[in-house]
Design a protein around this motif. Structure first.
Motif, short mmCIF file in Angstrom:
data_model
loop_
_atom_site.label_atom_id
_atom_site.label_comp_id
_atom_site.label_asym_id
_atom_site.label_seq_id
_atom_site.Cartn_x
_atom_site.Cartn_y
_atom_site.Cartn_z
N ASN A 243 0.82 -1.21 0.00
CA ASN A 243 0.00 0.00 0.00
C ASN A 243 0.86 1.26 0.00
N ALA A 244 1.93 1.23 0.77
CA ALA A 244 2.81 2.39 0.83
C ALA A 244 3.47 2.65 -0.52
N ALA A 245 3.87 1.56 -1.20
CA ALA A 245 4.51 1.69 -2.50
C ALA A 245 3.53 2.08 -3.60
N SER A 246 2.23 1.97 -3.30
CA SER A 246 1.19 2.23 -4.29
C SER A 246 0.44 3.53 -4.06
N ALA A 247 0.84 4.29 -3.07
CA ALA A 247 0.08 5.48 -2.69
C ALA A 247 0.32 6.67 -3.60
N GLY A 248 1.44 6.66 -4.34
CA GLY A 248 1.80 7.82 -5.17
C GLY A 248 0.71 8.32 -6.09
N PRO A 249 0.05 7.46 -6.87
CA PRO A 249 -1.00 7.94 -7.77
C PRO A 249 -2.14 8.64 -7.06
#
Length: 287
Positions: A243-249
């Motif tokens: 989740n942390a690695a996917s939060a950018g968008p």
């Protein structure tokens, strides 16, 4: 918890349905076999890998992660001798168009809601980073389609592969190989049933049992095949890291627009599921 964190945790149920239905739609196999591929697993491996170019079986196995490399090697690189990646990509978009039209209907696809969702999802992809994300980077290099429903599908595909590459990074960092990831995931009761996982990923009973035995030795699984406290902790760490690695968008899109995109895509996903986008035995009944 911010909206970005909430959405990354709900990605599968809300957004991923609109992408992953492609793998179960008969239109996909029809279009890809029409392009020259052999029916079955070849259409999946080549269809998803084509944006990376005519890569070898090792690259496909590494980026797809939890498939038996022996299964991958039966279809890659032979697929590229039957159809070029460019032809496969074109056929895949044709299949998506046909599948979404069947499942959602032309009226829905031409609606203002789909057009708005497409615009927001495309904007969200502006927050994706290609570093260390080969499947995402391959798909990000494709030209954007023009029709709103295809823009929405492509944007969700980018978000999905971006998230997936980040998940693999989390697995590697925690020393979890592809088969161990699959076995421990089925033990959560929130994914594939074991028999479906073995069949779709190409693992034998012996290979699966050996991986399960190793996880028991490591204290991840109990004697009944369920997750131990340590196993639950491991899966939680993986989820948090993913989740942390996917939060950018979602941080890029902002809380208000992210919430709006979630509101728009939820009904579309439910409509697709109700229209029969997935076979009943794919997911466990506990999900």
């Amino acid at each position: 918890m911010g909206e970005a964190s909430r959405v990354t945790g709900r990605f599968r149920g809300t957004f991923d349905v609109l992408h992953s239905l492609t793998y179960f739609a008969p239109e996909t196999e029809e279009a890809l076999t029409g392009a020259g591929l052999r029916p079955g697993r070849m259409t999946y491996f080549a269809g998803r890998a084509a944006p990376m170019g005519a890569v070898g079986p090792g690259v496909v196995a590494a980026t797809f992660y939890n498939f038996n490399p022996e299964l991958v090697a039966r279809h890659i690189p032979r697929a590229w001798t039957l159809a070029t990646p460019e032809k496969i990509i074109e056929a895949r978009f044709e299949a998506v168009d046909a599948a979404l039209t069947r499942l959602l209907g032309k009226e829905t696809l031409g609606s203002e809601a789909v057009a708005e969702a497409a615009e927001l999802a495309r904007e969200a992809t502006g927050g994706c980073q290609p570093d260390g994300r080969p499947l995402y980077a391959g798909h990000a290099g494709l030209d954007w389609p023009s029709e709103p429903h295809l823009v929405l599908w492509h944007a969700i595909t980018l978000l999905r592969e971006h998230r997936g590459d980040g998940h693999i990074a989390a697995l590697v960092a925690n020393g979890v190989d592809g088969l161990a990831a699959l076995v421990s995931h089925t033990a959560t009761g929130k994914g594939f049933l074991p028999e479906a996982a073995k069949a779709s990923r190409g693992w034998s009973d012996e290979q699966w049992d050996a991986a399960a035995a190793k996880l028991r030795e490591q204290g991840v699984l109990d004697d009944q095949g369920g997750l131990t406290e340590a196993g639950n902790d491991l899966r939680e760490r993986l989820e948090v890291a993913t989740n942390a690695a996917s939060a950018g968008p979602w941080e890029h899109l902002g809380e208000e627009k992210t919430k709006r995109l979630h509101e728009l895509c939820g009904p579309l996903s439910r409509q697709a599921v109700e229209a029969g986008a997935f076979p009943a035995n794919v997911f466990s009944t506990g999900r």
